[in-house]
Design a protein around this motif. Sequence first.
Motif, mmCIF file in Angstrom:
data_model
loop_
_atom_site.group_PDB
_atom_site.id
_atom_site.type_symbol
_atom_site.label_atom_id
_atom_site.label_comp_id
_atom_site.label_asym_id
_atom_site.label_seq_id
_atom_site.Cartn_x
_atom_site.Cartn_y
_atom_site.Cartn_z
ATOM 1 N N UNK A 170 29.909 15.024 5.126
ATOM 2 C CA UNK A 170 29.689 14.701 6.545
ATOM 3 C C UNK A 170 29.505 15.963 7.371
ATOM 4 N N UNK A 171 30.327 16.969 7.113
ATOM 5 C CA UNK A 171 30.196 18.231 7.844
ATOM 6 C C UNK A 171 28.841 18.874 7.616
ATOM 7 N N UNK A 172 28.389 18.848 6.360
ATOM 8 C CA UNK A 172 27.070 19.400 6.042
ATOM 9 C C UNK A 172 25.975 18.601 6.745
ATOM 10 N N UNK A 173 26.111 17.273 6.763
ATOM 11 C CA UNK A 173 25.118 16.412 7.417
ATOM 12 C C UNK A 173 25.058 16.683 8.919
ATOM 13 N N UNK A 174 26.227 16.784 9.539
ATOM 14 C CA UNK A 174 26.275 17.050 10.975
ATOM 15 C C UNK A 174 25.665 18.412 11.309
ATOM 16 N N UNK A 175 25.956 19.414 10.488
ATOM 17 C CA UNK A 175 25.414 20.754 10.729
ATOM 18 C C UNK A 175 23.900 20.759 10.607
ATOM 19 N N UNK A 176 23.379 20.054 9.593
ATOM 20 C CA UNK A 176 21.944 19.993 9.399
ATOM 21 C C UNK A 176 21.261 19.230 10.544
ATOM 22 N N UNK A 177 21.864 18.126 10.955
ATOM 23 C CA UNK A 177 21.314 17.341 12.067
ATOM 24 C C UNK A 177 21.280 18.168 13.346
ATOM 25 N N UNK A 178 22.372 18.853 13.635
ATOM 26 C CA UNK A 178 22.432 19.697 14.825
ATOM 27 C C UNK A 178 21.395 20.809 14.758
ATOM 28 N N UNK A 179 21.227 21.399 13.590
ATOM 29 C CA UNK A 179 20.248 22.457 13.409
ATOM 30 C C UNK A 179 18.838 21.941 13.695
ATOM 31 N N UNK A 180 18.516 20.756 13.183
ATOM 32 C CA UNK A 180 17.193 20.163 13.430
ATOM 33 C C UNK A 180 16.988 19.866 14.912
ATOM 34 N N UNK A 181 18.025 19.353 15.580
ATOM 35 C CA UNK A 181 17.922 19.038 17.001
ATOM 36 C C UNK A 181 17.710 20.292 17.833
ATOM 37 N N UNK A 182 18.361 21.375 17.443
ATOM 38 C CA UNK A 182 18.180 22.647 18.162
ATOM 39 C C UNK A 182 16.738 23.111 18.017
ATOM 40 N N UNK A 183 16.171 22.981 16.810
ATOM 41 C CA UNK A 183 14.775 23.365 16.596
ATOM 42 C C UNK A 183 13.826 22.521 17.445
ATOM 43 N N UNK A 184 14.072 21.189 17.489
ATOM 44 C CA UNK A 184 13.214 20.295 18.277
ATOM 45 C C UNK A 184 13.309 20.618 19.757
ATOM 46 N N UNK A 185 14.521 20.909 20.231
ATOM 47 C CA UNK A 185 14.725 21.234 21.641
ATOM 48 C C UNK A 185 14.031 22.537 21.983
ATOM 49 N N UNK A 186 14.134 23.497 21.105
ATOM 50 C CA UNK A 186 13.483 24.803 21.334
ATOM 51 C C UNK A 186 11.974 24.644 21.385
ATOM 52 N N UNK A 187 11.412 23.814 20.496
ATOM 53 C CA UNK A 187 9.960 23.592 20.491
ATOM 54 C C UNK A 187 9.524 22.853 21.754
ATOM 55 N N UNK A 188 10.323 21.874 22.197
ATOM 56 C CA UNK A 188 9.967 21.103 23.395
ATOM 57 C C UNK A 188 9.971 21.982 24.634
ATOM 58 N N UNK A 189 10.899 22.930 24.688
ATOM 59 C CA UNK A 189 11.011 23.819 25.842
ATOM 60 C C UNK A 189 10.073 25.011 25.728
ATOM 61 N N UNK A 190 9.431 25.153 24.557
ATOM 62 C CA UNK A 190 8.484 26.248 24.367
ATOM 63 C C UNK A 190 9.173 27.583 24.123
ATOM 64 N N UNK A 191 10.374 27.545 23.559
ATOM 65 C CA UNK A 191 11.105 28.790 23.280
ATOM 66 C C UNK A 191 10.799 29.303 21.902
#
Length: 191
Positions: A170-191
């Motif tokens: 579960x910890x690994x899954x949560x870390x991976x999910x959070x990592x993907x969300x950070x990437x998507x947020x960065x791409x959406x904001x153009x960072x």
Amino acid sequence: MGMSSLKLLKYVLFFFNLIFWFCGCCILGLGIYLLIHSKFGVLFHNLPSLTLGNVLVIVGSVIMVVAFLGCMGSIKENKCLLMSFFILLLIILLAEVTLAILLFVYEQKLKEYVAEGLTKSIQRYNSDNSTKAAWDSIQSFLQCCGVNGTSDWTSGVPASCPKGSTVKVLGMSFALTLNCQIDKTSQALGL
């Protein structure tokens, strides 16, 4: 080099080697303590002398001797001691480089040898109390189970194997999910 620079170099060399000598004493003391009070045996029955206590005694002794030569050679300005100190440091450096090259070249063979030795040790778990104590201690401290996991334990997983692999997943899954969300947020904001 001026006399003040040489004097400074002399005392710096003395104090650094004094610190290393004290560290060597501590390592030697810990090794002796482990040899006397160790409740568990060896994991590699092919190499019964390869214990943490023996390794620490050897390493601590070498550090103490080399640091002593550096201390005494620098403070007494003794050329023979300083040259012995230099030669021993050179030998240690060459041995470390040689060992690093050998470990790099024979990495796969070493992994296989260690895995085979540990697997044979697992087979002695129920018949040898010292091996049982060693495995229990290591598994508890490192929070691991066997060499490759619980599948190594054919006669039942010991109590010293950590529980809660579901929590790790579960910890690994949560870390991976959070990592993907950070990437998507960065791409959406153009960072």
